[in-house]
Design a protein around this motif. Structure first.
Motif, short mmCIF file in Angstrom:
data_model
loop_
_atom_site.label_atom_id
_atom_site.label_comp_id
_atom_site.label_asym_id
_atom_site.label_seq_id
_atom_site.Cartn_x
_atom_site.Cartn_y
_atom_site.Cartn_z
N ILE A 252 0.80 -1.17 0.10
CA ILE A 252 -0.09 0.01 -0.05
C ILE A 252 0.95 1.17 -0.12
N GLY A 253 2.03 1.14 0.86
CA GLY A 253 2.72 2.48 0.98
C GLY A 253 3.40 2.86 -0.55
N GLU A 254 3.85 1.70 -1.01
CA GLU A 254 4.72 2.10 -2.20
C GLU A 254 3.64 2.75 -3.38
N ILE A 255 2.63 2.14 -3.57
CA ILE A 255 1.82 2.70 -4.60
C ILE A 255 0.99 3.82 -4.07
N ALA A 256 0.42 4.00 -2.96
CA ALA A 256 -0.18 5.16 -2.76
C ALA A 256 0.67 6.38 -2.31
N THR A 257 1.63 6.22 -2.19
CA THR A 257 2.90 7.14 -2.16
C THR A 257 2.87 7.72 -3.70
N LEU A 258 3.14 6.98 -4.71
CA LEU A 258 3.15 7.48 -5.80
C LEU A 258 2.00 8.06 -6.62
N LEU A 259 0.83 7.05 -6.17
CA LEU A 259 -0.80 7.71 -6.76
C LEU A 259 -1.56 7.69 -5.69
N PRO A 260 -1.67 8.95 -4.92
CA PRO A 260 -2.80 9.14 -3.74
C PRO A 260 -3.86 9.25 -4.45
N LEU A 261 -4.67 8.21 -4.93
CA LEU A 261 -6.23 8.20 -5.33
C LEU A 261 -7.19 7.88 -4.29
N PRO A 262 -8.25 8.59 -4.38
CA PRO A 262 -9.38 8.51 -3.24
C PRO A 262 -9.81 7.08 -3.23
N GLY A 263 -9.72 6.15 -4.44
CA GLY A 263 -10.21 4.84 -4.60
C GLY A 263 -9.03 3.92 -3.87
N ALA A 264 -7.62 4.65 -3.95
CA ALA A 264 -6.55 3.77 -3.48
C ALA A 264 -6.51 2.55 -4.50
N PHE A 265 -6.36 1.53 -3.60
CA PHE A 265 -5.85 0.03 -4.17
C PHE A 265 -7.07 -0.31 -4.91
N ASN A 266 -8.36 0.23 -4.80
CA ASN A 266 -9.22 -0.09 -5.57
C ASN A 266 -9.50 0.30 -6.88
N ALA A 267 -8.65 1.39 -7.08
CA ALA A 267 -8.55 2.06 -8.67
C ALA A 267 -7.16 1.22 -9.32
#
Length: 538
Positions: free
Chosen positions: A73-88
């Motif tokens: 989660i930390g690796e991708i959310a830091t790069l792509l902080p989307l409100p849908g997060a991992f769902n997107a």
């Protein structure tokens, strides 16, 4: 939006949101999502079911799984902080149908969690009411719902501030418990040296063997659930490059400290055959934490713990509202729900999404009239299985993300945060997750109840009906999330004829956070080393 530059291409679901969450909010929100009623009230039932060793092993194994989920989660959310997060993420690196399926399942998860927590709130408040009280059960949940609407209308900053102070109270309580627990176990206070004696009584340390162990896994998963919300809050963080990695790192340390040590102390002090350990009434008076405080001579322990548990439930519902509205916002902005749901006001509040979540919450009041305790157990079965599904899919998406990143000739060093232990940590976590999911499937199918027949006594019939209901509950909890997910994925893929995304064409840039110079300066170490170390820990 603060912290953005004109070089950044916003994803549709990022429009209108405010980056008002600070580092202390991010860390405490993540902690608040992991520490709640699952630990305070029901942790004792895991020891009663599987013994101190089985309970500790369950918390350790799922904790290891969760550590690497947090890293992904930390690796991708830091790069792509989307409100849908991992769902997107599925729509970026795998197939749009996967994002559709994950987003709706995650919304269902939180839509079920709200009534579960509201049902618990009425039980908790009843602790302070006289036995002949005519105070209506529905009044407390209704008041909480109204407060949730007011808080959410105030914007994300108010939400973050409330979660921060609620989390501080929970952290202080657990630190107090650990100190008291160590002193009680050692015989310094209470006059009894418990040591490891509870690990050597009948049934300990692994009560019920393998079946007892896997029986506790879903409830332990429910207790850990919510850690992944760090990815959702990243969309409204002032500086995701700094805040998300810090939140991920500190939450891992606190999971190990709060959960593992707490379960070890509970299992060492309270025997697994203590009837109060089950806490069938879900009352703070017989909660495992309260028992240890009472052994330490803290006479007001029950009242204090009930207050802490109530604030925990309030905090959890606050988080539920926030996450559910943001997931609905993401669904709308991606075209998977009506476009009006994606409307946000000047404070960045998704008003229509908030109204829908509020209506769902009001409908949940029905659970109080059909029995909040029964409803809560059904919700836990469903929510725990959905959480497991989300975690395993996050790991698989991380594998796919790294493959796409490499296929586009992007070096790993260009990632703002790199998951440590990859790929071996992900492999271990995926193996653990698959084994746990298969174990829950197996548990749901074994030992079906046998009808006692026409000559059965009323007691036998009552026992049969209870066993039959529990059997159906286990089957529904274990299989519903996977059947529902398959239906969502297949139907969306067939109707919309979506294509599998080639790694070379995966969109890894839209919605990417590009820090300004002030953001970069904020990320540089400040102050003496000891202060930086203390900040890292707290």
């Amino acid at each position: 939006m603060q912290g953005l530059t004109h070089h950044e291409a916003l994803a549709p679901e990022q429009e209108g949101l405010k980056r008002d969450l600070r580092l202390r909010h991010m860390i405490m929100i993540a902690i608040s999502g992991t520490i709640g009623t699952g630990l305070f009230l029901t942790s004792g039932s895991t020891i009663a079911t599987s013994g101190p060793g089985g309970a500790l092993l369950a918390y350790v194994i799922i904790g290891i799984w969760l550590v690497f989920v947090c890293q992904a989660i930390g690796e991708i959310a830091t790069l792509l902080p989307l409100p849908g997060a991992f769902n997107a993420w599925g729509g970026r690196v795998f197939d749009e149908a996967l994002s559709f399926q994950m987003s709706w399942m995650y919304f269902i998860n939180w839509a079920l969690t709200i009534p579960a927590e509201l049902a618990a709130s009425a039980v908790i408040v009843s602790f302070w009411l006289p036995k002949d009280s005519k105070f209506p059960d529905w009044a407390v949940p209704l008041m909480i719902i109204l407060l949730m609407v007011v808080i959410n209308l105030a914007g994300v900053k108010a939400y973050g501030e409330l979660e921060y102070w609620f989390s501080v109270l929970k952290v202080v309580t657990i630190v107090m418990f650990i100190i008291c627990g160590i002193l009680v176990d050692a015989g310094v206070i209470g006059g009894v040296n418990y040591g490891m004696s509870a690990w050597h009584i009948d049934g300990a340390p692994f009560k019920g063997g393998f079946i007892g162990f896997i029986t506790t896994l879903v409830s332990v998963g429910y207790a850990y659930g919510g850690t992944e919300m760090t990815a959702i809050t990243a969309a409204e963080s002032r500086n995701p490059h700094k805040h998300v990695p810090m939140a991920v790192k500190t939450v891992m340390l606190r999971i190990a400290f709060f959960y593992i040590i707490s379960i070890f102390l509970l299992g060492s002090i309270i025997p697994n055959d203590d009837p109060d350990l089950v806490n069938s009434s879900e009352s703070a008076a017989t909660a495992p934490f309260t028992i240890v405080f009472a052994k330490a001579g803290i006479n007001a322990a029950a009242n204090y713990m009930n207050a802490v548990v109530f604030t925990s439930v309030f905090s959890a519902i606050n988080s539920d509202f926030y996450i559910a509205t943001r997931v609905l916002l993401s669904l709308s902005r991606n075209g998977w729900a009506h476009k009006s749901i994606g409307y946000t006001n000047s404070r960045g509040v998704p008003l229509v999404a908030l109204a829908i979540v509020t209506v769902c919450s009001c409908l949940s009041l029905i659970t109080i009239f059909v029995g909040s305790g029964v409803a809560f157990r059904w919700f836990v079965s469903l929510i725990g299985s959905i959480i497991f599904q989300s975690w395993i899919l996050i790991l698989l998406l991380h594998f796919r993300f790294r493959y796409c990143w490499k296929a586009q000739d992007r070096p790993v060093v260009d990632l703002p945060y790199v998951s440590w232990g990859y790929p071996y940590g992900n492999m271990v976590a995926t193996f653990i997750g698959v084994c746990i999911i298969i174990a829950t499937w197996y548990l749901s199918l074994i030992n079906p109840p046998t009808n006692p027949g026409a000559g059965a006594t009323p007691e036998q019939l009552t026992a049969y009906h209870a066993a039959r209901d529990a059997y159906v509950q286990h089957i529904l909890g274990a299989w519903f999330p996977w059947v529902c997910s398959a239906c969502l994925f297949i139907s969306y893929k067939v109707i919309n004829k979506t294509k599998f995304i080639k790694a070379e064409k995966a969109d890894l840039d839209t919605g990417r956070f590009i820090p300004t110079e002030s953001d970069k300066e904020d990320m540089r170490p400040h102050g003496p080393a000891w202060k930086r170390f203390v900040k890292y820990l707290i």
